[in-house]
Design an enzyme around this catalytic site. Structure first.
Site, PDB file in Angstrom:
ATOM      1  N   GLU A  56       0.868  -1.173   0.000  1.00 15.32           N
ATOM      2  CA  GLU A  56       0.000   0.000   0.000  1.00 15.32           C
ATOM      3  C   GLU A  56       0.905   1.224   0.000  1.00 15.32           C
ATOM      4  OE1 GLU A  56      -2.938   2.031   3.274  1.00 15.32           O
ATOM      5  OE2 GLU A  56      -2.603  -0.105   3.446  1.00 15.32           O
ATOM      6  N   ASP A  67      -4.245  10.432   9.856  1.00 15.40           N
ATOM      7  CA  ASP A  67      -2.914   9.953  10.198  1.00 15.40           C
ATOM      8  C   ASP A  67      -2.388  10.514  11.514  1.00 15.40           C
ATOM      9  OD1 ASP A  67      -2.146   8.131   8.113  1.00 15.40           O
ATOM     10  OD2 ASP A  67      -2.294   9.836   6.747  1.00 15.40           O
TER      11      ASP A  67
END
Lengths: 267, 433
Positions: A56, A67
């Site tokens: 990924e 994040d």
């Protein structure tokens, strides 16, 4: 799950190969352009050589709301060094020319929208990419992406969360092609010492909704997490721990950690 | 105004059919709005939307909200005619909607009281908020104190230094101020950090977003809580001037005060609506926050809307002397009103805004916020254009009226203003602001 039966999902094939070997698929993340484009390709290939089934690659974005600090720091650095979104196709092509792993791109939606959803999809398919994981795009808003991913035969991986209602899980599972990304915990990316108690429920909900492949991400960082989650999920996704390893020890450290996560170091 | 903004096909049809533009429910405003959000937060957005829709239909909620507005926030706010200021606007009449007289010094209090009531209904005990200059942070901390809730305010590290006094205000009110060191360390990063907190603590936390932007239901909900500005202003104009204004001017960062005052006049086709964006050093310099003027549609913080973004879709940092307008996005309803031609968006430079700030101070004895000074500078330009047109038509300019949303008071800006006009040195300015 897959409305257009003629499309062969690359990530599904990779996960099924792992299943045939009697283990959960290992899906490993790293941000594009950290510390540079060549290092991303080299680290991804090292991951594939050490047991990762799906790679990924994340596109650095100015406003990464899903994040945590480690990935934020890496993507901020990549942007500061001048990372351009179009490099993602070079990276994907570089990885797929050197290994068999399926390569998914993880991206916040605005960079895709800016290039044009169809144009982005065309170029990703041309580079040999498997599809997209979209942390801030829900199926409700994805009409353009449905059309483009069907046209170019790309996987579309949406997320389900501990907070998702059964109706939303059903809708999301039906929208996915490749696998479903089960968010194990309410929060952002980052290593956690324990597997969240909510994890099993998120995976079960996806399976009950008919998902043939449910993979778990967020907070997965150790071999024992892989084993624990792998007992009921079809794959596990590791990000932050690998990004930290890349930052600290470069490609060799990524290779060693991937081998540990996949169990290859004991094989 | 004698000429109308052109409305494109669909909108013009609806407009002429009498359907109007008021009370647009979302999630979409034309092609803008929506919910471009992580799945983890969708349940919370659904819960908020459901709570909000039920509250709107509940007379008890209406009574509670109205009581707070009247007896706590000091509403209705005054409508003041600015006669000496108007001499500089081509001789048209200028009226000021005095949101600066609200408790906490700006329109922000309307929204925080409404959302705090909703948080209480949802059983949430913790409020989080983002703030740039500190006005929304102070308002949020105020509501949290009033409702006995925990409050955490995210603020760019750079802003916490520039706005030390507002940080102290929030802390005195019992809030925790968290300096944000990620990304560009500005308002947009404070929103990112608040979203990260929300996704982690959503079970007991309400994200009290401070502007009419973000994912549905925020744009429609924040507008609803600010509609009182336009509703009052419309009635007051009719009572004091006997007619509606020709033009309404409001500053637009995210655009909450603007959408609030515009709403009162959206379906009055003869009332022109002007949103004044932060032109910073000048739009030609690239250092500005004129999102609609120069941005392109994209998605940020949950909504599809005009954005300042580069060729790669990365958000571009905005620049403005006004921290409250220093945001690279804008509320989606404004993007829609722009595209259908119902409202006009124009940039005002830092210099134009600061000149208007001093002018209002010296002609009316009112020190406006720097944000609101953008609306005042716009009113001077719009007034001069209206006057010119009036004269060309043989009409006395004094028959034309411009209404300005004076969204906040300027006390918070004395450091910046003092340094700008050379009244105090930079060092004192930083300490005092």
């Amino acid at each position: 799950m897959n409305a257009s039966t003629e499309i062969v999902s690359k990530s599904a094939a990779a996960i099924e190969r792992a299943r045939a070997l009697g283990r959960p698929a290992l899906i490993t993340y790293l941000p594009a352009g950290f510390p540079d484009v060549q290092a991303t390709i080299d680290a991804a290939v090292a991951m594939a050589e050490n047991g990762a089934d799906v790679i990924e690659v994340g596109i650095p974005y100015s406003d990464p709301v899903m994040d945590g600090p480690v990935i934020q720091a890496a993507t901020t650095e990549a942007l500061a060094k001048g990372f351009r979104v179009a490099s993602i196709f070079e990276i994907v092509a570089g990885i797929t020319s050197r290994c068999d792993a399926a390569v998914m791109v993880m991206t916040y939606w605005n960079p895709v929208m800016r290039m044009g959803v169809r144009e982005f999809s065309r170029r990703l398919a041309e580079a040999g990419g498997a599809g997209l994981i979209t942390p801030d795009l829900i199926p409700d808003e994805a009409a353009e992406w449905f059309a483009a991913s069907d046209e170019f035969g790309l996987d579309r991986v949406f997320l389900t969360a501990p907070s998702s209602t059964p109706e939303r899980v059903q809708m999301t599972v039906e929208a996915c092609r490749g696998f479903v990304y089960c968010v194990s915990v309410m929060g952002v990316t980052g290593a956690r010492s324990e597997v969240s108690a909510a994890t099993r429920g998120v995976v079960d909900a996806a399976h009950e909704a008919g998902a043939p492949r449910a993979c778990v991400g967020l907070g997965v960082s150790r071999r024992e997490h892989v084993e624990e989650i792998g007992a009921y999920a079809d794959g596990v996704i590791v990000g932050t721990a690998l990004v930290a390893a890349l930052g600290e020890g470069g490609v060799p450290a990524v290779a060693a950690l991937t081998a540990h996560l996949s169990g290859k170091d004991k094989a | 105004m004698t000429t109308q903004s052109p409305l494109p096909d669909g909108a013009a049809d609806r407009f002429l059919a009498g359907e109007g533009l008021r009370h647009a429910p979302g999630p979409y405003f034309g092609e803008y709005g929506g919910r471009w959000m992580p799945e983890s937060l969708i349940a919370a957005l659904d819960q908020l939307e459901d709570t909000f829709e039920k509250a709107k239909a509940d007379p008890e909620f209406e009574a509670e909200f109205t009581d707070l507005l009247l007896n706590y926030a000091n509403r209705p706010s005054l409508l003041t005619e600015a006669k000496r200021f108007a001499e500089h606007a081509g001789g048209v009449r200028v009226f000021l909607k005095r949101e600066d007289l609200n408790h906490t010094g700006s329109h922000k209090i309307n929204n925080v009281l409404g959302q705090a009531l909703l948080a209480k209904r949802m059983g949430k005990t913790r409020l989080i908020a983002e703030t740039g200059a500190g006005q929304h942070g102070v308002a949020s901390a105020t509501a949290a104190a009033l409702f006995g809730m925990e409050c955490v305010v995210y603020m760019g590290e750079e802003d916490t230094r520039r706005q030390a006094l507002n940080v102290a205000r929030m802390e005195l009110l019992g809030a925790t101020v968290v300096p944000v060191t990620a990304g560009s360390r500005t308002l947009k990063d404070a929103i990112n950090e608040a979203l990260r907190d929300w996704v982690t603590n959503v079970e007991h936390t309400h994200y009290l977003l401070g502007t009419a932007a973000g994912a549905h239901p925020f744009p429609a909900m924040v507008r609803y809580f600010h509609e009182v500005i336009g509703d009052e202003a419309r009635e007051q104009m009719l009572a004091q001037a006997g007619r509606l204004p020709d033009a309404v001017c409001a500053c637009v960062g995210g655009g909450s005060n603007a959408i609030g005052i515009f709403h009162g006049f959206l379906d009055d086709r003869d009332v022109a609506l002007y949103g004044l964006e932060a032109g910073g050093d000048g739009v030609e310099t690239g250092r500005h926050a004129a999102t609609i003027t120069l941005g392109l549609p994209g998605v940020l913080h949950g909504a599809r809307t005009y954005l300042m973004q580069d060729e790669d879709g990365q958000t571009i940092e905005s620049h403005s002397i006004s921290a409250g307008l220093d945001y690279p996005g804008v509320g989606p309803e404004h993007s829609y009103l722009n595209d259908i031609g119902r409202a006009t968006y124009e940039p005002i430079t830092d210099t134009e805004a600061m000149d208007a700030l001093r002018l209002l101070s010296r002609t009316e004895g009112i020190i406006p916020a720097i944000e609101s000074s953008h609306a005042l500078a716009g009113a001077l330009k719009v007034g001069q254009r209206l006057a010119e047109r009036a004269r060309a038509e043989g009409v006395d300019p004094s028959e034309k009226i411009v209404l300005v949303s004076l969204s906040g008071r300027g006390d918070k800006d004395m450091g910046t203003a003092g340094a700008w006009f050379g009244l105090i040195d930079e060092d004192t300015a930083r300490k005092g602001e």
